[in-house]
Motif scaffolding. Structure first.
Motif, PDB file in Angstrom:
ATOM      1  N   CYS A 299       6.557  -6.516  13.534  1.00 37.28           N
ATOM      2  CA  CYS A 299       6.954  -7.688  12.588  1.00 37.28           C
ATOM      3  C   CYS A 299       6.280  -8.962  13.099  1.00 37.28           C
ATOM      4  N   GLY A 300       5.616  -9.120  14.148  1.00 40.00           N
ATOM      5  CA  GLY A 300       4.786 -10.408  14.449  1.00 40.00           C
ATOM      6  C   GLY A 300       3.380 -10.261  13.561  1.00 40.00           C
ATOM      7  N   VAL A 301       2.722  -9.099  13.444  1.00 43.36           N
ATOM      8  CA  VAL A 301       1.334  -8.696  12.868  1.00 43.36           C
ATOM      9  C   VAL A 301       1.864  -9.045  11.296  1.00 43.36           C
ATOM     10  N   GLY A 302       2.903  -8.580  10.873  1.00 39.21           N
ATOM     11  CA  GLY A 302       3.217  -8.666   9.328  1.00 39.21           C
ATOM     12  C   GLY A 302       3.394 -10.094   9.290  1.00 39.21           C
ATOM     13  N   TYR A 303       4.161 -11.128  10.113  1.00 44.55           N
ATOM     14  CA  TYR A 303       4.587 -12.013   9.826  1.00 44.55           C
ATOM     15  C   TYR A 303       2.982 -13.234   9.751  1.00 44.55           C
ATOM     16  N   VAL A 304       2.128 -12.756  10.822  1.00 44.63           N
ATOM     17  CA  VAL A 304       0.983 -13.629  10.927  1.00 44.63           C
ATOM     18  C   VAL A 304       0.054 -13.488   9.457  1.00 44.63           C
TER      19      VAL A 304
ATOM     20  N   LEU B 184      15.474   2.808   6.637  1.00 45.40           N
ATOM     21  CA  LEU B 184      14.912   3.207   7.860  1.00 45.40           C
ATOM     22  C   LEU B 184      15.524   4.533   8.620  1.00 45.40           C
ATOM     23  N   LEU B 185      16.865   4.681   8.355  1.00 44.73           N
ATOM     24  CA  LEU B 185      17.660   5.836   8.649  1.00 44.73           C
ATOM     25  C   LEU B 185      17.118   7.208   8.060  1.00 44.73           C
ATOM     26  N   LEU B 186      16.745   6.965   6.581  1.00 44.70           N
ATOM     27  CA  LEU B 186      16.329   8.072   5.906  1.00 44.70           C
ATOM     28  C   LEU B 186      14.747   8.467   6.420  1.00 44.70           C
ATOM     29  N   CYS B 187      13.770   7.208   6.701  1.00 41.37           N
ATOM     30  CA  CYS B 187      12.823   7.769   7.085  1.00 41.37           C
ATOM     31  C   CYS B 187      12.829   8.349   8.460  1.00 41.37           C
ATOM     32  N   GLY B 188      13.670   8.133   9.392  1.00 44.42           N
ATOM     33  CA  GLY B 188      13.943   8.692  10.601  1.00 44.42           C
ATOM     34  C   GLY B 188      14.578  10.534  10.195  1.00 44.42           C
ATOM     35  N   LEU B 189      14.926  10.592   9.182  1.00 43.31           N
ATOM     36  CA  LEU B 189      15.195  11.976   8.750  1.00 43.31           C
ATOM     37  C   LEU B 189      14.365  12.793   8.082  1.00 43.31           C
ATOM     38  N   GLY B 190      13.293  11.952   7.884  1.00 43.73           N
ATOM     39  CA  GLY B 190      12.076  12.792   7.044  1.00 43.73           C
ATOM     40  C   GLY B 190      11.852  12.414   5.658  1.00 43.73           C
ATOM     41  N   PHE B 191      12.435  11.252   5.147  1.00 47.40           N
ATOM     42  CA  PHE B 191      12.153  10.415   3.822  1.00 47.40           C
ATOM     43  C   PHE B 191      10.670  10.157   3.895  1.00 47.40           C
ATOM     44  N   PRO B 192      10.035  10.640   2.775  1.00 46.99           N
ATOM     45  CA  PRO B 192       8.574  10.461   2.512  1.00 46.99           C
ATOM     46  C   PRO B 192       8.034   9.156   2.315  1.00 46.99           C
ATOM     47  N   MET B 193       8.457   8.128   3.355  1.00 51.02           N
ATOM     48  CA  MET B 193       7.853   6.736   3.169  1.00 51.02           C
ATOM     49  C   MET B 193       7.767   6.408   4.467  1.00 51.02           C
ATOM     50  N   ALA B 194       6.364   5.625   4.704  1.00 44.49           N
ATOM     51  CA  ALA B 194       6.108   5.291   6.228  1.00 44.49           C
ATOM     52  C   ALA B 194       7.290   4.208   6.660  1.00 44.49           C
ATOM     53  N   GLU B 195       7.621   4.525   7.860  1.00 43.94           N
ATOM     54  CA  GLU B 195       8.786   3.636   8.298  1.00 43.94           C
ATOM     55  C   GLU B 195       7.993   2.088   8.521  1.00 43.94           C
ATOM     56  N   GLU B 196       6.775   2.019   8.803  1.00 38.52           N
ATOM     57  CA  GLU B 196       6.074   0.639   8.865  1.00 38.52           C
ATOM     58  C   GLU B 196       6.382  -0.199   7.651  1.00 38.52           C
ATOM     59  N   LEU B 197       6.204   0.431   6.420  1.00 39.93           N
ATOM     60  CA  LEU B 197       6.270  -0.148   5.200  1.00 39.93           C
ATOM     61  C   LEU B 197       7.482  -0.835   4.847  1.00 39.93           C
ATOM     62  N   VAL B 198       8.681  -0.234   5.367  1.00 40.11           N
ATOM     63  CA  VAL B 198      10.063  -0.769   5.314  1.00 40.11           C
ATOM     64  C   VAL B 198      10.088  -1.982   6.175  1.00 40.11           C
ATOM     65  N   LEU B 199       9.570  -1.806   7.446  1.00 40.35           N
ATOM     66  CA  LEU B 199       9.331  -2.906   8.270  1.00 40.35           C
ATOM     67  C   LEU B 199       8.667  -4.187   7.926  1.00 40.35           C
ATOM     68  N   LEU B 200       7.738  -3.857   7.508  1.00 41.38           N
ATOM     69  CA  LEU B 200       6.834  -5.082   6.743  1.00 41.38           C
ATOM     70  C   LEU B 200       7.266  -5.845   5.519  1.00 41.38           C
ATOM     71  N   ALA B 201       8.127  -4.830   4.663  1.00 39.22           N
ATOM     72  CA  ALA B 201       8.753  -5.235   3.570  1.00 39.22           C
ATOM     73  C   ALA B 201       9.832  -6.256   4.100  1.00 39.22           C
ATOM     74  N   GLY B 202      10.564  -6.067   5.249  1.00 41.18           N
ATOM     75  CA  GLY B 202      11.581  -7.139   5.462  1.00 41.18           C
ATOM     76  C   GLY B 202      10.784  -8.217   6.163  1.00 41.18           C
ATOM     77  N   VAL B 203       9.734  -8.134   6.837  1.00 38.98           N
ATOM     78  CA  VAL B 203       8.941  -9.285   7.347  1.00 38.98           C
ATOM     79  C   VAL B 203       8.594 -10.296   6.041  1.00 38.98           C
ATOM     80  N   VAL B 204       7.972  -9.596   5.028  1.00 42.78           N
ATOM     81  CA  VAL B 204       7.526 -10.535   3.956  1.00 42.78           C
ATOM     82  C   VAL B 204       8.611 -11.257   3.221  1.00 42.78           C
ATOM     83  N   LEU B 205      10.026 -10.598   3.128  1.00 44.11           N
ATOM     84  CA  LEU B 205      11.048 -11.320   2.616  1.00 44.11           C
ATOM     85  C   LEU B 205      11.491 -12.499   3.712  1.00 44.11           C
TER      86      LEU B 205
END
Length: 204
Positions: free
Chosen positions: A151-156, A21-42
């Motif tokens: 996170c709620g959308v990913g959980y549901v 998430l820190l790297l996404c904030g600095l421009g890492f080529p990955m959608a921030e939402e993907l990281v958030l959703l990955a945590g929800v899946v786990l």
């Protein structure tokens, strides 16, 4: 990414997601939402604790945003100290600050919800020398809505997580492309206007 994360302990997964998430904030080529959703899946698979992952997501998002904001402020200070750019940069700041003073709060707040737009918006907020505490307050308020909602959308809809992730990827690519095209068109228009103004007019 989920298969890779599942091979590590929960503590390392929290740290890895936070770093992403820190790297996404600095421009890492990955959608921030993907990281958030990955945590929800786990969380849905019982690997992570929902309260801990919510805190990790929120802190990772907010600290990444502050890094990006600070980068904009750093660029602003360096350009303002450069003799080559001082006049040009001061002129742009003078023109942009009234607009940002009026609409900056709404811009920062709404940008948190729009993938592909938040990075340039937060950079501009820093460049325009917006107050750090003002930025943090607005971004925290937006984050307290955005992160739990996503996170709620990913959980549901955990069984449709691949569809949601692809949608976010497409949206981010589309908006990023539109922002770049708009910037190129603006630069072309400015260049064309300067050429016209510098063309000598032959008297009749």
């Amino acid at each position: 990414m989920l298969e890779f994360l599942n091979s590590y302990s929960a503590h390392l997964i929290y740290a890895f997601l936070f770093l992403l998430l820190l790297l996404c904030g600095l421009g890492f080529p990955m959608a921030e939402e993907l990281v958030l959703l990955a945590g929800v899946v786990l969380v849905t698979s019982g690997v992570l604790n929902p309260i801990f992952i919510l805190l990790v997501n929120l802190l990772g998002v907010l600290i990444g945003d502050v890094f990006l904001f600070g980068l904009g402020r750093g660029v602003s200070r360096r350009l303002s100290r450069s003799p080559r750019f001082t006049h040009w940069f001061a002129h742009k700041l003078t023109r942009g600050r009234p607009f940002f003073a009026r609409y900056g709060d709404a811009t920062v707040f709404l940008a948190r919800f729009i993938p592909g737009l938040r990075a340039p918006a937060f950079l501009i907020a820093g460049t325009m020398q917006m107050s750090l505490w003002r930025f943090v307050a607005i971004d925290t308020l937006a984050g307290l809505i955005f992160v739990p909602a996503l996170c709620g959308v990913g959980y549901v809809f955990a069984d449709q997580i691949d569809v949601i992730a692809r949608w976010f990827q497409r949206v981010e690519r589309t908006i990023s492309t539109l922002v770049v095209l708009a910037l190129l068109m603006w630069l072309w228009w400015r260049h064309r206007g300067k050429r016209k103004s510098s063309t000598p007019v032959t008297p009749p």
